[in-house]
Scaffold this active site. Structure first.
Site, PDB file in Angstrom:
ATOM      1  N   GLU A 309       7.289   7.198   7.695  1.00 45.39           N
ATOM      2  CA  GLU A 309       7.494   6.261   6.599  1.00 45.39           C
ATOM      3  C   GLU A 309       6.379   5.227   6.593  1.00 45.39           C
ATOM      4  O   GLU A 309       6.092   4.608   7.626  1.00 45.39           O
ATOM      5  CB  GLU A 309       8.842   5.545   6.722  1.00 45.39           C
ATOM      6  CG  GLU A 309      10.039   6.423   6.446  1.00 45.39           C
ATOM      7  CD  GLU A 309      11.329   5.630   6.338  1.00 45.39           C
ATOM      8  OE1 GLU A 309      12.337   6.227   5.941  1.00 45.39           O
ATOM      9  OE2 GLU A 309      11.332   4.413   6.653  1.00 45.39           O
ATOM     10  N   CYS A 310       5.739   5.048   5.458  1.00 40.41           N
ATOM     11  CA  CYS A 310       4.738   4.015   5.241  1.00 40.41           C
ATOM     12  C   CYS A 310       3.663   4.052   6.335  1.00 40.41           C
ATOM     13  O   CYS A 310       2.835   4.950   6.364  1.00 40.41           O
ATOM     14  CB  CYS A 310       5.401   2.653   5.129  1.00 40.41           C
ATOM     15  SG  CYS A 310       4.378   1.425   4.287  1.00 40.41           S
ATOM     16  N   GLY A 311       3.674   3.110   7.286  1.00 34.67           N
ATOM     17  CA  GLY A 311       2.672   3.125   8.346  1.00 34.67           C
ATOM     18  C   GLY A 311       2.698   4.402   9.147  1.00 34.67           C
ATOM     19  O   GLY A 311       1.652   4.943   9.516  1.00 34.67           O
ATOM     20  N   MET A 314       0.927   7.076   7.230  1.00 38.03           N
ATOM     21  CA  MET A 314      -0.528   6.953   7.305  1.00 38.03           C
ATOM     22  C   MET A 314      -1.071   7.499   8.617  1.00 38.03           C
ATOM     23  O   MET A 314      -2.133   8.134   8.647  1.00 38.03           O
ATOM     24  CB  MET A 314      -0.936   5.497   7.115  1.00 38.03           C
ATOM     25  CG  MET A 314      -0.700   4.985   5.692  1.00 38.03           C
ATOM     26  SD  MET A 314      -1.316   3.316   5.429  1.00 38.03           S
ATOM     27  CE  MET A 314       0.040   2.354   6.086  1.00 38.03           C
ATOM     28  N   SER A 405       6.123   9.719   3.548  1.00 39.20           N
ATOM     29  CA  SER A 405       5.832   9.043   2.288  1.00 39.20           C
ATOM     30  C   SER A 405       5.755   7.546   2.546  1.00 39.20           C
ATOM     31  O   SER A 405       6.054   7.064   3.642  1.00 39.20           O
ATOM     32  CB  SER A 405       6.908   9.335   1.239  1.00 39.20           C
ATOM     33  OG  SER A 405       8.052   8.543   1.457  1.00 39.20           O
TER      34      SER A 405
END
Length: 413
Positions: A309-311, A314, A405
């Site tokens: 999720e998010c970080g 990435m 995501s």
């Protein structure tokens, strides 16, 4: 089970500092107390936990149904809920999910924290407006914040149409450091315990704590809602780079029988054996160079089922460019390149749907980041709409058992 909501007319009124000081002061006075935070927030709850020594749940009236909220709020301790933004500020188009919705659902009184630094008699129409705007919201009392002098306090008290529980003086020491996503994390705050004790001393001096506790309403005794776990055994990354995970999800998964094992990517720990590895959000961009060199951690993600999720999403990509423009190689699980050298805010509630995978189904979620996507190739993970129901581009990527995501999942729909 008594409870109370601390809200304000707007952000920046001093809710967090006063809530933290009050939580610590109550604890030092021998009260059994717990904090809660309205809305999707990862930072403030960790400060609540530092002040009380107890887990702080999020209560999100947009993402969660009333039954889930009541179950999370049902604790034996005195529950102080810190509101987000202004009392009636919620998601577009109609303000759904505001702190006022929590007050109505839980039947709790509201204490309004007002930044009085630039007003005197004008506080009367302000308070009257908030107290009468919605007859189903019980705005019961006021805390005056950033009061300039004894004369200023006298003018405010004389004009205020509701009981005044206290007047907190202006003091630059009562400020919590911040950065682009809000407050610095509790784990990074220097001398946090001393800060909390100092704020508690101010609150105990200037606030009628006994009167505030006496104002608390009664919460219903409701059992927690079961949340189906995404796997039977879960390896969950937890450290300063991966701190953004909601405690109600972990608690719900464990209560449903799942095993949750934590590990630290920053310490170069391998992800432990589990059916699913979860990399939550956080601040990996601040530690990108260190993470890129942690081969034991990165290698342990290969040939595994991984959700980010998010970080965490990435870090699952091929590369991450930090704020200085330096690219760092990441895990290479997804064809994804992200950058913080060109910042762009992405913010808002999301309704997301996955057709398969560990989080298949409909979810309430939110997005809050400044990363720019330079490249994203592959099968999308979620279809998405915003808070108004308007369609959004698909979110995330999926490649077999690897998926992620920018959406932070809050609760199943």
């Amino acid at each position: 089970m008594p409870g109370l909501i601390l809200a304000a007319p707007s952000s920046g009124s001093g809710k967090t500092t006063i809530t933290l000081g009050l939580l610590r002061a109550l604890r030092e006075l021998g009260h059994d107390v717990r904090g809660a935070k309205s809305g999707p927030d990862y930072i403030d709850p960790r400060f609540h936990e530092a002040a009380t020594g107890r887990i702080c749940p999020n209560l999100d009236a947009w993402s969660m149904d009333p039954k889930m909220i009541a179950g999370l709020a049902a604790t034996p301790e005195l529950l102080l809920i810190e509101g987000a933004m202004g009392l009636f500020d919620g998601a577009p188009p109609d303000g759904r999910g505001a702190v006022a919705d929590l007050a109505k659902q839980l039947g709790l009184p509201v204490v309004l924290i007002v930044d009085a630094s630039s007003m005197s008699q004008s506080i009367a129409p302000l308070i009257n407006g908030f107290a009468t705007h919605d007859p189903d919201v019980n705005v019961a009392a006021v805390i005056l914040n950033r009061v300039g002098s004894a004369r200023h306090e006298a003018l405010l008290r004389a004009a205020c149409p509701l009981p005044v529980l206290g007047a907190i003086p202006r003091d630059p020491k009562l400020a919590v450091p911040s950065r682009h996503l809000g407050l610095v994390q509790a784990e990074e705050f220097p001398s946090l315990d001393r800060f909390l004790s100092d704020v508690a001393e101010v609150i105990a001096t200037y606030l009628d704590i006994d009167a505030l506790v006496a104002m608390a309403g009664e919460l219903p005794n409701v059992p927690p809602v079961r949340i189906a776990p995404p796997a039977q055994s879960i390896a969950l990354a937890r450290d300063e780079a991966f701190a953004f995970v909601y405690p109600h999800l972990i608690k719900g998964w464990r209560w449903a029988g799942a095993e949750v094992k934590t590990f630290s990517p920053l310490a170069n720990h391998p992800a432990p054996e589990a059916d699913l590895v979860i990399l939550p959000g956080g601040y990996p961009e601040l530690h990108a160079g260190r993470l890129a060199g942690n081969a034991t951690f990165l290698t342990s993600l290969q040939n595994r089922a991984v959700h980010g999720e998010c970080g965490g999403f990435m870090v699952m990509g091929d590369g991450l460019v930090d704020a200085d423009g330096t690219r760092h190689a990441m895990a290479g699980l997804l064809r994804l390149e992200t950058s913080f050298s060109e910042r762009r805010l992405h913010l808002g509630y999301r309704n997301v749907t996955a057709t398969e995978g560990p989080f298949a189904g409909d979810w309430a979620a939110h997005e809050f980041h400044y990363a720019t996507t330079l490249r994203a190739e592959g099968e999308p993970l979620f279809s998405a709409t915003d808070a108004t129901g308007a369609p959004l581009p698909s979110m995330g990527l999926r490649d077999g058992e690897v998926q992620g995501s920018f959406a932070h999942l809050v609760a199943p729909r």
